[in-house]
Design an enzyme around this catalytic site. Structure first.
Site, PDB file in Angstrom:
ATOM      1  N   LYS A 188      14.320  -8.452  31.318  1.00  0.00           N
ATOM      2  CA  LYS A 188      14.628  -9.452  32.344  1.00  0.00           C
ATOM      3  C   LYS A 188      14.833 -10.772  31.608  1.00  0.00           C
ATOM      4  CE  LYS A 188      13.515 -12.438  34.794  1.00  0.00           C
ATOM      5  NZ  LYS A 188      14.259 -13.732  34.743  1.00  0.00           N
ATOM      6  N   GLU A 263       3.249 -13.820  24.771  1.00  0.00           N
ATOM      7  CA  GLU A 263       3.553 -14.893  23.820  1.00  0.00           C
ATOM      8  C   GLU A 263       3.785 -16.136  24.660  1.00  0.00           C
ATOM      9  OE1 GLU A 263       3.626 -14.465  20.599  1.00  0.00           O
ATOM     10  OE2 GLU A 263       4.242 -12.404  20.192  1.00  0.00           O
ATOM     11  N   CYS A 297       8.152 -22.732  21.244  1.00  0.00           N
ATOM     12  CA  CYS A 297       6.728 -22.583  21.577  1.00  0.00           C
ATOM     13  C   CYS A 297       5.857 -22.969  20.389  1.00  0.00           C
ATOM     14  CB  CYS A 297       6.454 -21.165  22.019  1.00  0.00           C
ATOM     15  SG  CYS A 297       7.217 -19.994  20.932  1.00  0.00           S
ATOM     16  N   GLU A 398       1.843 -29.085  26.579  1.00  0.00           N
ATOM     17  CA  GLU A 398       3.100 -28.707  25.954  1.00  0.00           C
ATOM     18  C   GLU A 398       4.252 -29.430  26.652  1.00  0.00           C
ATOM     19  OE1 GLU A 398       4.599 -24.628  26.530  1.00  0.00           O
ATOM     20  OE2 GLU A 398       5.023 -24.666  24.391  1.00  0.00           O
TER      21      GLU A 398
HETATM   22  P1  NAP Z   1       8.704 -19.301  32.247  1.00  0.00           P
HETATM   23  O1  NAP Z   1       8.994 -20.121  33.431  1.00  0.00           O
HETATM   24  O2  NAP Z   1       7.329 -18.780  32.075  1.00  0.00           O
HETATM   25  O3  NAP Z   1       9.766 -18.112  32.297  1.00  0.00           O
HETATM   26  C1  NAP Z   1       9.834 -17.100  31.337  1.00  0.00           C
HETATM   27  C2  NAP Z   1      10.408 -15.845  31.949  1.00  0.00           C
HETATM   28  O4  NAP Z   1       9.536 -15.377  32.971  1.00  0.00           O
HETATM   29  C3  NAP Z   1      11.758 -16.040  32.612  1.00  0.00           C
HETATM   30  O5  NAP Z   1      12.542 -14.878  32.420  1.00  0.00           O
HETATM   31  C4  NAP Z   1      11.388 -16.197  34.077  1.00  0.00           C
HETATM   32  O6  NAP Z   1      12.430 -15.871  34.970  1.00  0.00           O
HETATM   33  C5  NAP Z   1      10.249 -15.200  34.190  1.00  0.00           C
HETATM   34  N1  NAP Z   1       9.339 -15.439  35.306  1.00  0.00           N
HETATM   35  C6  NAP Z   1       9.157 -16.588  36.008  1.00  0.00           C
HETATM   36  N2  NAP Z   1       8.229 -16.391  36.974  1.00  0.00           N
HETATM   37  C7  NAP Z   1       7.816 -15.106  36.885  1.00  0.00           C
HETATM   38  C8  NAP Z   1       6.867 -14.308  37.599  1.00  0.00           C
HETATM   39  N3  NAP Z   1       6.141 -14.813  38.601  1.00  0.00           N
HETATM   40  N4  NAP Z   1       6.711 -13.020  37.231  1.00  0.00           N
HETATM   41  C9  NAP Z   1       7.402 -12.506  36.208  1.00  0.00           C
HETATM   42  N5  NAP Z   1       8.333 -13.212  35.501  1.00  0.00           N
HETATM   43  C10 NAP Z   1       8.518 -14.493  35.823  1.00  0.00           C
HETATM   44  O7  NAP Z   1       9.010 -20.038  30.904  1.00  0.00           O
HETATM   45  P2  NAP Z   1      10.341 -20.789  30.497  1.00  0.00           P
HETATM   46  O8  NAP Z   1      10.298 -22.106  31.190  1.00  0.00           O
HETATM   47  O9  NAP Z   1      11.517 -19.936  30.682  1.00  0.00           O
HETATM   48  O10 NAP Z   1      10.113 -20.941  28.914  1.00  0.00           O
HETATM   49  C11 NAP Z   1       9.385 -21.954  28.371  1.00  0.00           C
HETATM   50  C12 NAP Z   1       7.966 -21.506  28.023  1.00  0.00           C
HETATM   51  O11 NAP Z   1       7.956 -20.331  27.240  1.00  0.00           O
HETATM   52  C13 NAP Z   1       7.233 -22.531  27.225  1.00  0.00           C
HETATM   53  O12 NAP Z   1       5.969 -22.763  27.795  1.00  0.00           O
HETATM   54  C14 NAP Z   1       7.094 -21.916  25.842  1.00  0.00           C
HETATM   55  O13 NAP Z   1       6.014 -22.344  25.100  1.00  0.00           O
HETATM   56  C15 NAP Z   1       7.071 -20.479  26.124  1.00  0.00           C
HETATM   57  N6  NAP Z   1       7.573 -19.709  24.980  1.00  0.00           N
HETATM   58  C16 NAP Z   1       6.700 -19.037  24.202  1.00  0.00           C
HETATM   59  C17 NAP Z   1       7.143 -18.316  23.111  1.00  0.00           C
HETATM   60  C18 NAP Z   1       6.191 -17.556  22.237  1.00  0.00           C
HETATM   61  O14 NAP Z   1       6.626 -16.734  21.465  1.00  0.00           O
HETATM   62  N7  NAP Z   1       4.913 -17.788  22.318  1.00  0.00           N
HETATM   63  C19 NAP Z   1       8.497 -18.263  22.830  1.00  0.00           C
HETATM   64  C20 NAP Z   1       9.366 -18.947  23.649  1.00  0.00           C
HETATM   65  C21 NAP Z   1       8.894 -19.664  24.740  1.00  0.00           C
HETATM   66  P3  NAP Z   1      13.394 -17.039  35.547  1.00  0.00           P
HETATM   67  O15 NAP Z   1      14.204 -17.493  34.414  1.00  0.00           O
HETATM   68  O16 NAP Z   1      14.208 -16.371  36.595  1.00  0.00           O
HETATM   69  O17 NAP Z   1      12.489 -18.101  36.089  1.00  0.00           O
END
Ligand code: NAP
Ligand code: MG
Length: 504
Positions: A188, A263, A297, A398
């Protein structure tokens, strides 16, 4: 040649419409809905993408289930799976420039950034093609006439939910190890950046991954992502994204006791000792925060500098931060690309404004950037903030943007204490020419990754993942294969006398 084998060859990768991939086929969503995806550098529409509904997600689960339960992929000799992974890598290499272009259009990131990430995605498949060959069970020493060995069996159907900051790399980190061990996956992608994951799914089919093993379904996280997390027939969820959503996923996955790897976010410390190579530390620290426009991240967003070199370091650091060039992402001279969207731009500026209100000092940047020719895009100036302390939001939370806070420390003990004073534990960096000191500090830091005199956190083979609220599980390494497998223990008896444990 099957239809799937010609999918990529017949089509340009740059299209007006992208399909879902379910059960080896490119399909529209069952209700005809689409996602419009935009170029953050220009604000222009890039393409329409089929938007999966829950019904589409259900079809993907059934396809993945069928491929896993009755299909041939996990039964292939391991060398054959390795060969297919290498083929995926070689097709990606042959379409390298097209994939880079799509990644730039969908994310607004700069050329060299996108090139590096597409290249790494390719190397991930090559790495796992090699690693899988050596991944196996063990024979254990047993008493008497017993024999015990273990098998590593694929965990099953995996839902893999990924974010927008590294679309193709995150897709590769997820798909490569999972299919290497014989799992089936449902990916996804983030709604903001769905294109290159779809392309990767098409390439998997072209390379010979059987139908149903790799399914790609862009759609709403709250709807489709959540549906996969709650689904009884999904065995594992691997998630990369924000910490709050990670917690929600862990909670919901507990109902079916799914295997979970997370992650999540970070607020990584970057410690510069007085004996560091100053220029290397300045350059590495700039890269550590401003790479990918700070949308990483593991961005090293808290910079701690020894008080004796603080003034000198800050002068060089700020002067170079001001030289960072924002501009056409396709231009080789551009250092930093755009911010993913208006929402994220507002979040970043909100943090900077909160820091100013809290009494911090902005040493450079600090506002939305105006980039000539790209007025409708989303840009933020590389921002350096001083005069901060650990009670401020800008230091604790963050930001996910090009904003770094700088603080002084007086000795090793204080540096470690400040570095660990966070709920996160993903990346960290130490700059010092004193090897013993660097080792001591590396041992004390509570983080999954410590970079010593090095700005890079992720290369195929190096474990990537967090401590504390940055999640758990490691990607990009051999250990990842264990996280996509179950260990089965087989105990047998080979004695002459039949066993009669009840003495009957
Ligand atoms: P996010 O809002 O958590 O979204 C990540 C993914 O989860 C997207 O595909 C999103 O879909 C989906 N999602 C959202 N709500 C969900 C739910 N209730 N159930 C299941 N899936 C759901 O994060 P983001 O804003 O895209 O990315 C930024 C964050 O990712 C930052 O906090 C960053 O630190 C973290 N990150 C961590 C790593 C690591 O390796 N540790 C790497 C990259 C990013 P939609 O796009 O449709 O909302
Ligand atoms: Mg986009």
């Amino acid at each position: 040649m099957s239809t799937s084998q010609t999918l990529v060859e017949q089509n340009s990768l740059k299209r007006e419409f992208y399909h879902l991939i379910i059960n080896g086929e490119k399909v529209e969503s069952n209700n005809g809905q689409t996602i419009s995806t935009y170029n953050p550098a220009t604000g222009e529409l890039v393409a329409q993408v089929a938007k999966a509904s829950k019904e589409d997600a259900e079809r993907a689960v059934q396809a993945a289930r069928e491929a896993f339960d009755h299909g041939k992929w996990r039964k292939y000799p391991v060398g054959r799976r390795a060969q297919v992974l290498n083929k995926i890598a070689s097709i990606m290499r042959s379409r390298f420039n097209e994939i880079v272009e799509l990644e730039i259009l969908d994310t607004g990131k700069s050329l060299s950034t996108a090139q590096g990430q597409v290249n790494q995605a390719i190397e991930d498949f090559e790495f796992y093609a090699g690693a899988i060959v050596g991944h196996r069970g063990v024979v254990n020493n047993m008493p008497g006439q017993f024999h015990n060995y273990t098998e590593k069996e694929p965990v099953g159907v995996c839902a893999q939910i990924i974010p927008w900051n590294y679309p193709i790399m995150m897709a590769a980190w997820k798909i490569a190890p999972a299919i290497a061990v014989g799992c089936s996956v449902i990916v996804k992608p983030a709604s903001l950046t769905p294109i290159t994951a779809i392309i990767l799914g098409e390439i998997c089919l072209e390379a010979g991954v059987p139908a149903g093993v790799v399914n790609i379904i862009p759609g709403s996280g709250a709807e489709v992502g959540n549906y996969l997390v709650e689904h009884k027939q999904v065995d594992k969820v691997a998630f990369t994204g924000s910490t709050p959503i990670g917690k929600d996923i862990m909670n919901k996955a507990s109902n079916t006791l799914k295997r979970v790897t997370l992650e999540l976010g970070g607020k990584s410390p970057n410690i510069v000792f007085e004996d560091a190579d100053l220029d290397a530390a300045v350059d590495g620290s700039l890269y550590g925060i401003f790479y990918n426009s700070g949308q990483s991240c593991e961005a090293r967003s808290r910079l701690y500098v020894h008080e004796n070199i603080y003034e000198q370091f800050v002068e060089k650091f700020v002067s170079k931060a001001k030289q960072i060039k924002l501009g056409n992402p396709f231009d080789k001279e551009t250092h930093m690309g755009a911010i993913i969207d208006q929402t994220q731009l507002d979040v970043i500026d909100g943090y900077v404004q909160s820091a100013i209100q809290d009494g911090a000092e902005v040493l450079s940047g600090g506002k939305v950037a105006q980039v000539e020719g790209f007025e409708n895009g989303f840009w933020y100036e590389p921002t350096v903030i001083a005069n901060v302390n650990h009670s401020m939001k800008v230091v604790n939370e963050e930001i996910f943007g090009p904003v770094v806070v700088i603080m002084k420390f007086k000795d090793e003990k204080e540096a470690i204490q400040l570095a660990n004073d966070t709920e996160f534990g993903l990346g960290s960096a130490v700059w010092s020419k004193d090897g013993a000191r660097a080792t001591r500090v590396a041992n004390e830091i509570q983080a999954g990754i410590v970079m010593v005199n090095c700005p890079f956190s992720a290369m195929p083979g190096t474990p990537f993942g967090g401590y504390k609220q940055s999640g758990f599980g490691r990607e990009l390494c051999i250990e990842t294969l264990d996280l996509y497998t179950e260990t089965k223990s087989i105990i047998s008896y080979y004695g002459n006398r039949p066993l009669n444990p009840l003495g009957l």
